[in-house]
Design a protein around this motif. Structure first.
Motif, PDB file in Angstrom:
ATOM      1  N   VAL A  34      -7.102   3.560   8.345  1.00 26.09           N
ATOM      2  CA  VAL A  34      -8.211   3.677   7.398  1.00 26.09           C
ATOM      3  C   VAL A  34      -8.494   2.316   6.753  1.00 26.09           C
ATOM      4  N   PHE A  35      -7.436   1.584   6.381  1.00 20.84           N
ATOM      5  CA  PHE A  35      -7.622   0.247   5.819  1.00 20.84           C
ATOM      6  C   PHE A  35      -8.397  -0.629   6.806  1.00 20.84           C
ATOM      7  N   LEU A  52      -8.476   1.693  -2.019  1.00 18.74           N
ATOM      8  CA  LEU A  52      -7.610   2.466  -1.131  1.00 18.74           C
ATOM      9  C   LEU A  52      -6.176   2.546  -1.652  1.00 18.74           C
ATOM     10  N   GLY A  53      -5.930   1.997  -2.843  1.00 18.85           N
ATOM     11  CA  GLY A  53      -4.608   2.081  -3.454  1.00 18.85           C
ATOM     12  C   GLY A  53      -3.694   0.913  -3.168  1.00 18.85           C
ATOM     13  N   GLY A  54      -4.220  -0.121  -2.511  1.00 18.26           N
ATOM     14  CA  GLY A  54      -3.417  -1.290  -2.178  1.00 18.26           C
ATOM     15  C   GLY A  54      -3.462  -2.358  -3.257  1.00 18.26           C
ATOM     16  N   VAL A  55      -2.486  -3.263  -3.195  1.00 18.69           N
ATOM     17  CA  VAL A  55      -2.411  -4.392  -4.121  1.00 18.69           C
ATOM     18  C   VAL A  55      -2.143  -5.649  -3.296  1.00 18.69           C
ATOM     19  N   ILE A 107       8.629  -1.086   5.371  1.00 14.65           N
ATOM     20  CA  ILE A 107       8.301   0.260   4.921  1.00 14.65           C
ATOM     21  C   ILE A 107       9.482   0.802   4.106  1.00 14.65           C
ATOM     22  N   ASP A 108       9.166   1.523   3.030  1.00  8.87           N
ATOM     23  CA  ASP A 108      10.214   2.217   2.281  1.00  8.87           C
ATOM     24  C   ASP A 108       9.734   3.636   1.993  1.00  8.87           C
ATOM     25  N   LYS A 110       0.835  -1.201   0.000  1.00  9.25           N
ATOM     26  CA  LYS A 110       0.000   0.000   0.000  1.00  9.25           C
ATOM     27  C   LYS A 110       0.863   1.241   0.000  1.00  9.25           C
ATOM     28  N   PRO A 111       0.334   2.361  -0.502  1.00  2.00           N
ATOM     29  CA  PRO A 111       1.043   3.635  -0.365  1.00  2.00           C
ATOM     30  C   PRO A 111       0.964   4.099   1.093  1.00  2.00           C
ATOM     31  N   HIS A 112       1.768   5.099   1.455  1.00  2.09           N
ATOM     32  CA  HIS A 112       1.731   5.609   2.834  1.00  2.09           C
ATOM     33  C   HIS A 112       0.365   6.197   3.183  1.00  2.09           C
ATOM     34  N   GLU A 113      -0.300   6.759   2.197  1.00  4.83           N
ATOM     35  CA  GLU A 113      -1.637   7.322   2.408  1.00  4.83           C
ATOM     36  C   GLU A 113      -2.627   6.553   1.554  1.00  4.83           C
TER      37      GLU A 113
END
Length: 95
Positions: A21-22, A70-73, A42-43, A13-16
């Motif tokens: 929220v997830f 939410l932008g996750g994969v 985390i990167d 997932k992205p940081h935001e």
């Protein structure tokens, strides 16, 4: 009730939005009793998280859609539990 009882998903997932929220969005889904999210890595731009979802007759496609919205994969489905009861894994000598 039968069906999917537990899913463990490896997600990038992205940081935001934040992990909170997830968890909240997934916990609002029908038949979801609980959500646990563990930060694995985390990167600079992304986070690897492990999501454990418990419930009764979970809808994988609905869960996947929320994560993707939410932008996750989903990288992998690491555990699936289905049926009338949850059978816990046991270690054997080969493990």
């Amino acid at each position: 009730m039968k069906g999917l009882r537990r899913l463990v998903l490896d997600v990038l997932k992205p940081h935001e939005p934040k992990t909170i929220v997830f968890a909240l969005k997934l916990s609002e889904l029908e038949n979801v009793d609980g959500v646990n999210i563990h930060l694995s890595e985390i990167d600079q731009a992304t986070e690897n998280i492990k999501i454990t979802i418990l419930g009764d007759n979970l809808d994988y496609e609905q869960i996947k859609a929320v994560i993707e919205d939410l932008g996750g994969v989903i990288h992998s489905v690491d555990e699936v539990v289905a049926g009338k009861i949850i059978v816990e894994s046991v270690k054997t000598e080969q493990d």
